[in-house]
Design a protein around this motif. Structure first.
Motif, PDB file in Angstrom:
ATOM      1  N   LEU A 102      56.230  37.725 104.003  1.00 37.16           N
ATOM      2  CA  LEU A 102      55.444  38.205 102.871  1.00 37.16           C
ATOM      3  C   LEU A 102      54.624  39.429 103.258  1.00 37.16           C
ATOM      4  O   LEU A 102      54.494  40.369 102.474  1.00 37.16           O
ATOM      5  CB  LEU A 102      54.539  37.099 102.324  1.00 37.16           C
ATOM      6  CG  LEU A 102      55.237  35.940 101.619  1.00 37.16           C
ATOM      7  CD1 LEU A 102      54.230  34.879 101.196  1.00 37.16           C
ATOM      8  CD2 LEU A 102      56.036  36.425 100.428  1.00 37.16           C
ATOM      9  N   CYS A 103      54.069  39.424 104.467  1.00 38.77           N
ATOM     10  CA  CYS A 103      53.308  40.588 104.936  1.00 38.77           C
ATOM     11  C   CYS A 103      54.203  41.805 105.112  1.00 38.77           C
ATOM     12  O   CYS A 103      53.750  42.938 104.968  1.00 38.77           O
ATOM     13  CB  CYS A 103      52.593  40.263 106.240  1.00 38.77           C
ATOM     14  SG  CYS A 103      51.181  39.176 106.014  1.00 38.77           S
ATOM     15  N   ALA A 104      55.479  41.566 105.415  1.00 38.48           N
ATOM     16  CA  ALA A 104      56.434  42.668 105.561  1.00 38.48           C
ATOM     17  C   ALA A 104      56.887  43.205 104.198  1.00 38.48           C
ATOM     18  O   ALA A 104      57.595  44.198 104.137  1.00 38.48           O
ATOM     19  CB  ALA A 104      57.639  42.213 106.368  1.00 38.48           C
ATOM     20  N   GLY A 114      55.188  28.123  99.784  1.00 40.04           N
ATOM     21  CA  GLY A 114      54.833  29.420  99.221  1.00 40.04           C
ATOM     22  C   GLY A 114      53.442  29.410  98.612  1.00 40.04           C
ATOM     23  O   GLY A 114      52.661  30.353  98.799  1.00 40.04           O
ATOM     24  N   ALA A 115      53.104  28.337  97.879  1.00 38.82           N
ATOM     25  CA  ALA A 115      51.773  28.241  97.278  1.00 38.82           C
ATOM     26  C   ALA A 115      50.696  28.179  98.358  1.00 38.82           C
ATOM     27  O   ALA A 115      49.634  28.802  98.228  1.00 38.82           O
ATOM     28  CB  ALA A 115      51.702  27.015  96.381  1.00 38.82           C
ATOM     29  N   THR A 116      50.968  27.451  99.428  1.00 39.93           N
ATOM     30  CA  THR A 116      50.009  27.336 100.526  1.00 39.93           C
ATOM     31  C   THR A 116      49.762  28.694 101.187  1.00 39.93           C
ATOM     32  O   THR A 116      48.615  29.108 101.384  1.00 39.93           O
ATOM     33  CB  THR A 116      50.511  26.333 101.583  1.00 39.93           C
ATOM     34  OG1 THR A 116      50.649  25.062 100.970  1.00 39.93           O
ATOM     35  CG2 THR A 116      49.573  26.238 102.765  1.00 39.93           C
ATOM     36  N   VAL A 117      50.833  29.392 101.514  1.00 35.64           N
ATOM     37  CA  VAL A 117      50.701  30.680 102.205  1.00 35.64           C
ATOM     38  C   VAL A 117      50.031  31.709 101.304  1.00 35.64           C
ATOM     39  O   VAL A 117      49.124  32.431 101.725  1.00 35.64           O
ATOM     40  CB  VAL A 117      52.076  31.174 102.702  1.00 35.64           C
ATOM     41  CG1 VAL A 117      51.992  32.589 103.226  1.00 35.64           C
ATOM     42  CG2 VAL A 117      52.604  30.250 103.778  1.00 35.64           C
ATOM     43  N   LYS A 118      50.453  31.772 100.038  1.00 38.48           N
ATOM     44  CA  LYS A 118      49.843  32.731  99.117  1.00 38.48           C
ATOM     45  C   LYS A 118      48.374  32.405  98.893  1.00 38.48           C
ATOM     46  O   LYS A 118      47.545  33.312  98.768  1.00 38.48           O
ATOM     47  CB  LYS A 118      50.614  32.753  97.801  1.00 38.48           C
ATOM     48  CG  LYS A 118      51.970  33.447  97.939  1.00 38.48           C
ATOM     49  CD  LYS A 118      52.837  33.278  96.726  1.00 38.48           C
ATOM     50  CE  LYS A 118      52.360  34.141  95.590  1.00 38.48           C
ATOM     51  NZ  LYS A 118      53.254  34.078  94.418  1.00 38.48           N
TER      52      LYS A 118
END
Length: 109
Positions: free
Chosen positions: A38-40, A66-70
């Motif tokens: 996601l950072c890339a 995905g929800a956790t990371v976002k």
């Protein structure tokens, strides 16, 4: 009215423990990899197609990941201004303390 709380302790079971450890390891690796992707700048939908077979996750597990990371990314971005102000105050305080210490005393390091 009396409040009560309950806690459950699972008995030691090496088979279950090793299974949970393996799942935690997989989830952690997937979380770190997703964060990097996601950072890339990779879109979440494209990443999802690659993650499901690569990590052996279900779509529901990936959506939770995905929800956790976002959420973690959004949380840090929201906190960033306060963190910067706090560090600026600490730097200003350190400069004041250092200004009071005479040079050449050996305490100015």
């Amino acid at each position: 009215m009396m409040q009560r709380s309950f806690a459950t302790r699972l008995s030691r079971d090496s088979d279950r423990d090793s299974l949970l450890d393996a799942y935690a390891d997989l989830y952690g690796r997937a979380e770190r990899t997703l964060f990097a992707r996601l950072c890339a700048g990779d879109p979440l939908a494209v990443t999802k197609r690659a993650f499901l077979p690569s990590f052996g996750l279900t779509a529901r597990q990936f959506n939770a990941l995905g929800a956790t990371v976002k959420g973690k990314i959004a949380s840090i971005k929201e906190r960033r201004p306060d963190l910067i102000r706090n560090l600026e105050r600490r730097i200003a305080r350190a400069r004041k303390v250092l200004a009071k210490i005479p040079r050449g005393t050996g305490k100015h390091h």
